[in-house]
Structure formats: structure tokens, C-alpha cells
Design an enzyme around this catalytic site. Structure first.
Site, PDB file in Angstrom:
ATOM      1  N   GLU A 174      35.100 -29.229  13.074  1.00  0.00           N
ATOM      2  CA  GLU A 174      34.161 -29.261  13.800  1.00  0.00           C
ATOM      3  C   GLU A 174      33.263 -30.263  13.771  1.00  0.00           C
ATOM      4  O   GLU A 174      32.615 -30.048  12.920  1.00  0.00           O
ATOM      5  CB  GLU A 174      33.618 -27.973  15.022  1.00  0.00           C
ATOM      6  CG  GLU A 174      33.008 -28.370  15.715  1.00  0.00           C
ATOM      7  CD  GLU A 174      32.427 -26.718  15.447  1.00  0.00           C
ATOM      8  OE1 GLU A 174      31.434 -26.169  17.071  1.00  0.00           O
ATOM      9  OE2 GLU A 174      32.072 -26.155  14.814  1.00  0.00           O
ATOM     10  N   LYS A 211      37.236 -27.183  24.282  1.00  0.00           N
ATOM     11  CA  LYS A 211      36.375 -25.675  24.592  1.00  0.00           C
ATOM     12  C   LYS A 211      36.012 -24.948  25.477  1.00  0.00           C
ATOM     13  O   LYS A 211      35.190 -24.997  25.861  1.00  0.00           O
ATOM     14  CB  LYS A 211      34.995 -25.415  23.279  1.00  0.00           C
ATOM     15  CG  LYS A 211      34.572 -23.914  22.290  1.00  0.00           C
ATOM     16  CD  LYS A 211      33.660 -24.366  21.042  1.00  0.00           C
ATOM     17  CE  LYS A 211      33.349 -22.629  20.631  1.00  0.00           C
ATOM     18  NZ  LYS A 211      32.151 -22.808  20.033  1.00  0.00           N
ATOM     19  N   CYS A 262      35.424 -23.359  16.256  1.00  0.00           N
ATOM     20  CA  CYS A 262      33.630 -22.287  16.414  1.00  0.00           C
ATOM     21  C   CYS A 262      35.242 -20.733  16.629  1.00  0.00           C
ATOM     22  O   CYS A 262      35.367 -20.271  15.613  1.00  0.00           O
ATOM     23  CB  CYS A 262      32.685 -22.390  17.032  1.00  0.00           C
ATOM     24  SG  CYS A 262      31.518 -21.855  16.323  1.00  0.00           S
TER      25      CYS A 262
END
Length: 487
Positions: free
Chosen positions: A254, A314, A366
Site C-alpha cells: 500500500e 479502496k 489495508c
């Protein structure tokens, strides 16, 4: 409140805190049933709905301070929030989370039902339903749900009923223990035996040849990551690691490069692309991308060969980390933090997978892989799962180990290999049975080399998600209410 009541609440708080050892890295899963037994006993001895509020609050405070106390590191060490304010924020957040077991205890006494059902069936059912509510309300925070700690003894049930279902069965055993210890022991043995047998079922099957993968762990500290003085050091680190990679699939974690994708030097991207082409490899990179407007940007994963055609952005953002919920209410607190790249835009939940050598890769970023009912949506259209994360925000805590444990549950629920690409750990390859087959030590710079398989087919959980379990639990409450009306 009598002094012995304070002592009992202290015991509840300590029981909740001790449950942290049930999760990774200690993984003493047997401690969680003991912790819940102390909680349920507190409810049982409360004598009223009002008195049952306090054991749930005390247990929840201990449980969530211990399991989510790592938030202090991100707020104080990296967010530069003053220590008293950061500690207060952790306590406030834990208090909010403790409202859910508190609610479960209150409802256990309020629920009309047979007395013999109140703590054997109703208490565990309400506890799990409140956990599910915690994982949904205000975007949800299902971290450290009790089911995710049971993967090593109830793992065979996860592809069918998921972590909430496994958590309810464990909690049900605890409730039965309050009534009949021998029956509860027999039930626990039966569940364990069933899980072992179910683990032999292969809900999905491999297709194609094994895929060699290289997962890059840059180990760039959070204090350095967004410091412009170290920007080119970050570029060089990932260039060196990419040169050393041997896989057909290369993963960078990430926001591996701490800038927007369109601001990365063109010659650097060209060199990365050339290295990948020479290795005949697909390179997936975690990086921030801009939208149509300058103020619009997303936390994304791009395919370096086709950055403008295929990317994953995301969907489930982190409150206070990636966006400000209710800025009119919480804006003052957010101004105390130094959080780079905040204010991300949310992408749709369902997104197309990346294509790789006859298979499809579903990415998530995440803590998205903490949400099992969301992960299954894109997993159903993919043959391989990947998680891109940066746990440097919480270095020095058990957060990375806990996160990896929850990722194991997602692999098992979906019958897919899952690759975890992290900045500082825990970088790992997890097989379709939820087992970590290889990993890197935390806080080391290295390349994890390994093999994965594309998996085809669907597990029952992947088809239906949490709905059957939640529906079943609600039906139990309805049944208990109707039976109470007949008595």
C-alpha cells in the site's frame, strides 16, 4: 455500589483484557472461552437488566483497550497528538466499542424467554449479533471479533458459516457450560471433530500451473515514508527489491511510493516497467491515484503495465485515517493529527479483478480484509486474493499479527490463496486452507519468494456471506420469544 461489586467489575475488565492472548501472535484460543465464561457469569449474577450493563462495559473496556490499543501509536507517535489526548482517544474509542457487549448484556435480561434459555442460548446469540452490529454500524469496526481467534480449532466451519458462525458456536458452548459442564464439554468435542472432518472437504480446486510470486517488503518507517527528504531513498529501495524479485507476479505494498502515481518520475516508472518486462512479470503497485478533479484522489493498486486501464481503488476507508467522518463534529480532533494523504474518495465495492496468466486477482487494501462479507463479493469473480497494506502506523504492537490472522479467515472463507504485501509486516502467503505457508519477519527489508495457485469454485460462505448466520440468530430470538408467550 458495594466494594465487592467494584472487585467483580475489575475481574471482568481483566478477563476482557486477557482475551488479547487468544489472538495472534500468542494464539492461545482457549483463553477466549474462559473470558466469555467470566462475562456471561457476570450477566447471570447481575439479577437485572440494569445491573447487567456494568459487566459488559467493564469487560468491553478491557477487551478493546488490549486489542485495539495500538491506535495510540498511530495517534501519538506518528500523528503527533499529545500523549494525554491520544490515550484519551483510545479510551473513548474503547468505551464506544464496549457499548456493544454492554448492550448484549442488557438485552439478555430484557428478552422474554424461558429462564433455562437466557444464558445458554440468548446470551451468546445476542453477544454475536451485537458483534455483527459493531462490524456494520458507522462503517463498522469488526476487529478482534471472537470468531477470528477460533480458526485453529473451528477452521473447517469457516467456508460454510464464516467467522461469525464459528464465533457463535464457541460462545454457545460457553453458555451451555453455565448450565451443564459435561454437555458443554461434549459439544465442544463434537464441534472440534466436525471441524477436522470438514477441513478435508475441498470446496475449491486449483487450476493451471503454480504461479511464482515475489512480495516486496520495503520496511520504510512511517516517520520516513512521507518525509520528502527520504523520497528518493524509497524509490531506490523498491527498485532494488524489484531487481532482486524472481516471480511472475511482483507485489509492492500500500502506497509503496509516497506520492501520487502521476507524480512519480517517468524515468523511474519506465525502469520498473522494463525490469518487469525482462522478467515476464506482472507488477502490481499500491499507490495513490488522482481522480477527475485535483481534490479527488483514491488509495489504489495499479498494474504497472496498464496503469490507466486496470486498477483497484479502496472502497472501505478508515475513519480518521483516510477521511473525516462528520467533520463538523470531529474536525477539531483531526486538526491535531499529522495524517498525510487524508481525504480519500470511496470507490464502489464491486470492482473488476486484475488478469494474470489465466487467472484473476481480486485486490483489497489495508483493513478491508477484516470485512468478510465484503471481501467475498470480489473474491467470487477471482481465483487469487491479494492484500496491500502499510502497518508501519502501528509498529511495535501486535496489530500486524492480528491482521494476518483475520486475513487467514478470509482465505479460508473463500477457498482462495491470499497474498499479503505489507510495508513492514506481516508479509505472507496464505493458502486456501487459511494456513500461512511462508512469511517474512516484521521490520526487515526483503523479498518473499513463493508459489500460489489459482483456485476455482465457490464455498458456501462465498455464495451467501453472513446473511444465513445472522438470519438464523435472529430466528432463534424470535423462537425464544414465541415460546415464552406459550408458557
Amino acid at each position: 455500589m458495594p466494594k465487592n461489586r467494584y472487585l467483580l467489575l475489575l475481574i471482568q475488565c481483566l478477563a476482557g483484557a486477557s482475551a488479547v492472548a487468544a489472538f495472534a501472535p500468542l494464539s492461545q484460543f482457549w483463553l477466549l472461552p474462559i473470558s466469555l465464561w467470566i462475562l456471561f457469569t457476570g450477566w447471570q449474577k447481575a439479577g437485572s437488566a440494569r445491573q447487567a450493563l456494568w459487566p459488559g462495559l467493564a469487560w468491553g473496556l478491557g477487551y478493546f483497550v488490549a486489542n485495539a490499543g495500538w491506535i495510540y501509536i498511530s495517534l501519538h507517535t506518528h500523528g503527533k497528538m499529545p500523549a494525554p489526548a491520544a490515550a484519551g482517544a483510545v479510551l473513548l474509542f474503547a468505551t464506544y466499542l464496549a457499548l456493544f457487549p454492554m448492550l448484549a448484556g442488557w438485552l439478555t435480561w430484557q428478552m422474554p424467554c424461558r429462564d433455562s434459555w437466557r444464558f445458554t442460548l440468548i446470551a451468546p446469540t445476542l453477544f454475536i449479533l451485537c458483534e455483527w452490529l459493531r462490524g456494520w454500524l458507522f462503517t463498522g469496526f469488526p476487529w478482534a471479533s471472537v470468531g477470528s481467534a477460533q480458526i485453529d480449532w473451528l477452521g473447517g466451519l469457516y467456508p460454510i458459516i464464516g467467522s461469525y458462525g464459528a464465533g457463535w458456536l464457541m460462545a454457545w458452548c460457553v453458555g451451555v457450560f453455565l448450565w451443564d459442564k459435561k454437555l458443554a464439554l461434549g459439544l465442544a468435542i463434537a464441534l472440534f471433530s466436525s471441524s477436522q472432518l470438514l477441513q478435508k472437504i475441498n470446496w475449491t480446486h486449483p487450476i493451471g500451473e503454480p504461479v511464482k510470486v515475489s512480495v516486496l517488503q520495503g520496511n520504510i518507517g512511517q516517520s520516513m515514508k512521507w518525509n520528502s527528504d527520504f523520497y528518493f531513498d524509497s524509490l531506490q529501495s523498491y527498485l532494488t527489491l524489484t531487481q532482486a524479485a524472481k516471480g511472475q507476479l511482483i507485489l509492492l505494498p500500500e502506497t509503496a511510493i509516497p506520492s501520487f502515481f502521476n507524480e512519480i518520475p517517468a524515468d523511474y516508472l519506465a525502469e520498473l516497467r522494463q525490469i518487469a518486462q525482462q522478467k515476464s512479470a506482472t507488477l502490481l503497485m499500491g499507490v495513490a491515484t488522482r481522480g477527475a478533479e485535483p481534490q479527488q484522489y483514491q488509495n489504489s493498486v495499479v498494474n504497472l503495465a496498464e496503469p490507466n486501464q486496470t486498477q483497484y481503488a479502496k472502497s472501505h476507508l478508515v475513519p480518521f485515517g483516510e477521511y473525516i467522518p462528520l467533520p463538523w463534529l470531529f474536525g477539531w480532533a483531526y486538526q491535531m493529527l499529522e495524517m498525510p494523504m487524508s481525504g480519500f474518495q470511496r470507490a464502489p465495492l464491486a470492482q473488476a479483478p486484475f488478469n494474470l496468466n489465466g487467472g484473476q486477482i481480486a485486490a483489497n487494501i489495508c483493513y478491508e480484509d477484516v470485512f468478510g462479507d465484503e471481501i467475498r463479493i470480489n473474491a467470487a469473480n477471482a481465483t487469487l486474493l491479494t492484500n496491500f497494506t502499510n502497518m508501519a502506523w502501528f509498529d511495535g504492537s501486535w496489530a500486524a499479527e492480528q491482521h494476518a490472522q483475520m486475513a487467514r479467515a478470509r482465505a479460508l472463507e473463500n477457498g482462495r490463496y491470499l497474498i499479503r504485501a505489507t510495508n513492514t509486516g506481516k508479509t505472507a502467503i496464505i493458502d486456501a486452507k487459511g494456513r500461512i505457508v511462508s512469511s517474512l519477519p516484521e521490520q526487515t527489508q526483503a523479498v518473499l519468494e513463493g508459489e500460489v495457485r489459482h483456485m476455482q469454485g465457490h464455498t458456501p460462505y462465498q455464495w451467501a456471506g453472513d446473511k444465513p448466520v445472522i438470519g438464523f440468530l435472529v430466528a432463534l430470538l424470535v423462537l425464544a420469544f414465541l415460546r415464552s408467550r406459550q408458557d
